[in-house]
Design a protein around this motif. Structure first.
Motif, PDB file in Angstrom:
ATOM      1  N   LEU A 175     -11.220   0.925   3.410  1.00 31.59           N
ATOM      2  CA  LEU A 175     -10.236   0.614   2.371  1.00 31.59           C
ATOM      3  C   LEU A 175      -9.147  -0.306   2.929  1.00 31.59           C
ATOM      4  CD1 LEU A 175      -9.198   1.123  -0.509  1.00 31.59           C
ATOM      5  CD2 LEU A 175      -7.956   3.102   0.380  1.00 31.59           C
ATOM      6  N   LEU A 176      -8.708  -0.012   4.151  1.00 34.12           N
ATOM      7  CA  LEU A 176      -7.687  -0.865   4.775  1.00 34.12           C
ATOM      8  C   LEU A 176      -8.216  -2.288   4.950  1.00 34.12           C
ATOM      9  CD1 LEU A 176      -6.131   1.505   7.469  1.00 34.12           C
ATOM     10  CD2 LEU A 176      -4.992   0.547   5.453  1.00 34.12           C
TER      11      LEU A 176
ATOM     12  N   TRP B 130      -8.253  -3.928   1.621  1.00 33.77           N
ATOM     13  CA  TRP B 130      -6.887  -4.198   1.175  1.00 33.77           C
ATOM     14  C   TRP B 130      -6.348  -5.443   1.867  1.00 33.77           C
ATOM     15  CZ3 TRP B 130      -2.324  -2.771   4.306  1.00 33.77           C
ATOM     16  CH2 TRP B 130      -1.111  -3.062   3.647  1.00 33.77           C
ATOM     17  N   GLN B 131      -6.595  -5.520   3.189  1.00 35.97           N
ATOM     18  CA  GLN B 131      -6.087  -6.664   3.928  1.00 35.97           C
ATOM     19  C   GLN B 131      -6.822  -7.939   3.552  1.00 35.97           C
ATOM     20  OE1 GLN B 131      -6.482  -4.760   7.735  1.00 35.97           O
ATOM     21  NE2 GLN B 131      -4.262  -4.576   7.971  1.00 35.97           N
TER      22      GLN B 131
ATOM     23  N   LYS C  86      -4.660  -6.567  -2.493  1.00 33.39           N
ATOM     24  CA  LYS C  86      -4.329  -5.858  -3.727  1.00 33.39           C
ATOM     25  C   LYS C  86      -3.141  -4.932  -3.507  1.00 33.39           C
ATOM     26  CE  LYS C  86      -8.801  -6.089  -5.813  1.00 33.39           C
ATOM     27  NZ  LYS C  86      -8.392  -7.391  -6.373  1.00 33.39           N
ATOM     28  N   THR C  87      -2.538  -4.551  -4.602  1.00 37.67           N
ATOM     29  CA  THR C  87      -1.517  -3.521  -4.539  1.00 37.67           C
ATOM     30  C   THR C  87      -2.233  -2.187  -4.713  1.00 37.67           C
ATOM     31  OG1 THR C  87      -0.093  -5.049  -5.725  1.00 37.67           O
ATOM     32  CG2 THR C  87       0.665  -2.766  -5.533  1.00 37.67           C
ATOM     33  N   ILE C  88      -1.959  -1.254  -3.820  1.00 38.71           N
ATOM     34  CA  ILE C  88      -2.635   0.039  -3.915  1.00 38.71           C
ATOM     35  C   ILE C  88      -1.588   1.146  -4.032  1.00 38.71           C
ATOM     36  CG2 ILE C  88      -4.136   1.699  -2.741  1.00 38.71           C
ATOM     37  CD1 ILE C  88      -5.614  -0.619  -1.472  1.00 38.71           C
TER      38      ILE C  88
ATOM     39  N   PHE D 271       0.884  -1.167   0.000  1.00 35.54           N
ATOM     40  CA  PHE D 271       0.000   0.000   0.000  1.00 35.54           C
ATOM     41  C   PHE D 271       0.920   1.215   0.000  1.00 35.54           C
ATOM     42  CE2 PHE D 271      -4.410   1.385   1.549  1.00 35.54           C
ATOM     43  CZ  PHE D 271      -4.247   2.655   1.063  1.00 35.54           C
TER      44      PHE D 271
END
Lengths: 268, 280
Positions: free
Chosen positions: B194-195, B198-199, B203-205, B52
């Motif tokens: 969003l976190l 993501w976790q 994904k790559t952010i 991230f």
């Protein structure tokens, strides 16, 4: 409610009463300006079906035998046909000119030159090319509807926010999808405004065209009444035109609001 | 639940080892001499899968330019820019972009917006409906599915934009100040969401922001860019465990450290601004 109705109607009612008063006192000659009551009587006669209602011929025929209704129908018919031809040509051309700079560069000078020429100016040529009857009338109406739709479509496509294009590209949209699902809907507010103006212009042109090329419709009827110095019928015809024009505009506006229910500017 | 966002990449292990985004000597110059502006200069950057990365810097530091280059909207003037080992030549659904202005299609309802990318991909109606249902559920948009964007709050709109991008399950998400226009409370709740996403989906952010607080709160890594020309000033790994406490001493320590670097760049920006040299 009552107060509002009063505000809306106060001025017209007072004017009509004054007008009726002056007419009854003999200040105005009926041939110059007939009284309101005379006009309403004439409008009623104009509206009344010529034949009595008969089961065998049906309601439609009965309504058609009303001179007013058949004139309205004839005018409306021409407006719709001419509009479909004019807008039907303008829309794809406008979309093309809006998306493709080269096409726009080639055609824009011609469009800008032809646009200010009022459709009325085409009347002699229209008769020369298409003779008398419906074809020249539809040609003139199509020209009237063509330019507003064209110009607004070009502007609409040109004004599509580039962020929608970027977002759609990012989501994998190809050319066709981009055009059909992004550019076209994004441009609809402009396109519909163009169509509304186009219909208005078509309605103006139909009256003029009917005064020249055909022998039915509201425009023709007004001119015919003039020949006989029937001022009351001229005004009755004008009232019919106003009513029909208002009805068309309200209808088109309703349709626009429905189609643009997603649009920010319109509260549902 | 484990299969909520099935990954399309068959060789997960291999892609993890390769840097997912790689920039070598990337330059971006706008305009021509004289008066050309060097927005990016000699950018070398490797982003691994699952990171991230927050790109942080003042206005005009080229962070959005870099993001747009990765997205494929504006290619670099020179240098190498690759995604999964392949040079970037055009925008693609493998790099889902979330814009600050949401960029939702206003003529489509929430569910139509989310389904858009899937329809382009040519999925069946049933598959699309299932995916859309799942995403709307995940982002708490269920009861808004038939609304148009104009009837949604800013926070809700950005949720839709995120759902629209997630629908295509891109390995990389690019976010250009996505929460910049939101109020503080909405912003924080979307950051947390969003976190969480993501976790959950790994994904790559790549996330552009000018808020130091936001960068430290979100990023596993923060890349600070200099003001014109945009170069990489510092590349810092943030080791604080998630969820982060923005009131903790450690958090504020990092924030302070970053603030000094960013403010030095901002001062240079402010000087240019006073002289009318900025061109935003």
């Amino acid at each position: 409610m009552g107060a509002r109705l009063f505000r809306v109607l106060a001025v017209p009612v007072i004017l009509i009463l004054l007008w009726q008063g002056f007419s009854m006192l003999g200040y105005v000659r009926p041939a110059i300006l007939p009284s309101p009551v005379a006009i309403i009587e004439r409008l009623w006669l104009y509206l009344l079906p010529g034949q009595s209602f008969a089961e065998s011929t049906g309601v439609l025929d009965w309504l058609q035998s009303s001179e007013l209704l058949s004139d309205m129908f004839a005018s409306l018919h021409r407006v719709v046909l001419g509009f479909v031809v004019g807008a039907g040509l303008a829309l794809p051309l406008g979309l093309l000119m809006g998306t493709d700079r080269r096409v726009e560069g080639l055609l824009d000078p011609l469009v800008q030159f032809l646009r200010p020429i009022p459709p009325i100016a085409y009347i002699p040529l229209a008769i020369l090319w298409f003779g008398l009857g419906d074809p020249p009338a539809i040609f003139l109406i199509a020209i009237g509807a063509f330019f507003p739709v064209l110009i607004n479509t070009i502007t609409g496509v040109r004004n599509v926010d580039s962020i929608y294009v970027r977002a759609a590209t990012n989501l994998g949209a190809g050319r066709m999808t981009m055009f059909r699902r992004v550019i076209l809907p994004a441009a609809t507010p402009y396109i519909l405004t163009g169509m509304r103006i186009g219909i208005g212009t078509a309605f103006i042109v139909v009256i003029v065209a009917e005064m020249i090329a055909v022998n039915s419709g509201l425009g023709y009827r007004i001119l015919e009444a003039r020949e006989y110095l029937w001022s009351d019928k001229v005004i009755a015809g004008m009232i019919a035109i106003g009513t029909l024009g208002l009805a068309i505009d309200v209808g088109v506006n309703r349709l626009n609001n429905h189609l643009l229910r997603w649009h920010r500017g319109i509260e549902s | 639940m484990s299969n909520m966002f099935p990954s399309p990449t068959p060789s997960q292990d291999e892609t993890t080892r390769l840097p997912q985004v790689r920039a070598v000597g990337v330059n971006k110059i706008f305009g021509r001499e004289p008066g050309a502006v060097t927005a990016l200069k000699d950018i070398d950057l490797e982003i691994a899968a699952g990171e991230f990365v927050c790109l942080l810097g003042p206005s005009g530091c080229g962070k959005s330019t870099l993001l747009n280059a990765i997205a494929g909207f504006a290619l670099p003037t020179s240098g190498t820019l690759e995604v999964c080992g392949k040079p970037i030549t055009a925008p693609g659904p493998d790099r889902g972009m979330v814009f600050q202005e949401y960029a939702l299609f206003p003529w489509m309802t929430v569910e139509q917006n989310v389904a858009f990318g899937l329809e382009i991909r040519g999925l069946s109606k049933v598959q699309i409906a299932e995916a859309v249902d799942r995403l709307l559920e995940t982002l708490g948009l269920r009861e808004f599915r038939r609304r148009y964007p104009k009837d949604l709050s800013g926070g809700m709109r950005q949720r839709v934009a995120i759902a629209r991008v997630l629908a295509l399950d891109p390995p990389i998400m690019l976010m250009d100040e996505p929460f910049g226009a939101l109020d503080a409370l909405t912003r924080r709740s979307l950051q947390d969401e969003l976190l969480r996403l993501w976790q959950a989906v790994g994904k790559t952010i790549v996330f552009v922001t000018h808020s130091i607080e936001e960068a430290v709160y979100l990023g596993s890594r923060v890349v600070i860019l200099t003001y014109r020309p945009g170069t990489i000033k510092r590349d810092i790994r943030i080791e604080l465990p998630y969820p982060r406490d923005s009131n903790s001493a450690a958090f504020n320590e990092i924030k302070k450290e970053l603030a000094q670097m960013v403010h030095a760049e901002h001062d240079r920006f402010a000087l240019d601004e006073r002289q009318g040299l900025t061109l935003d």
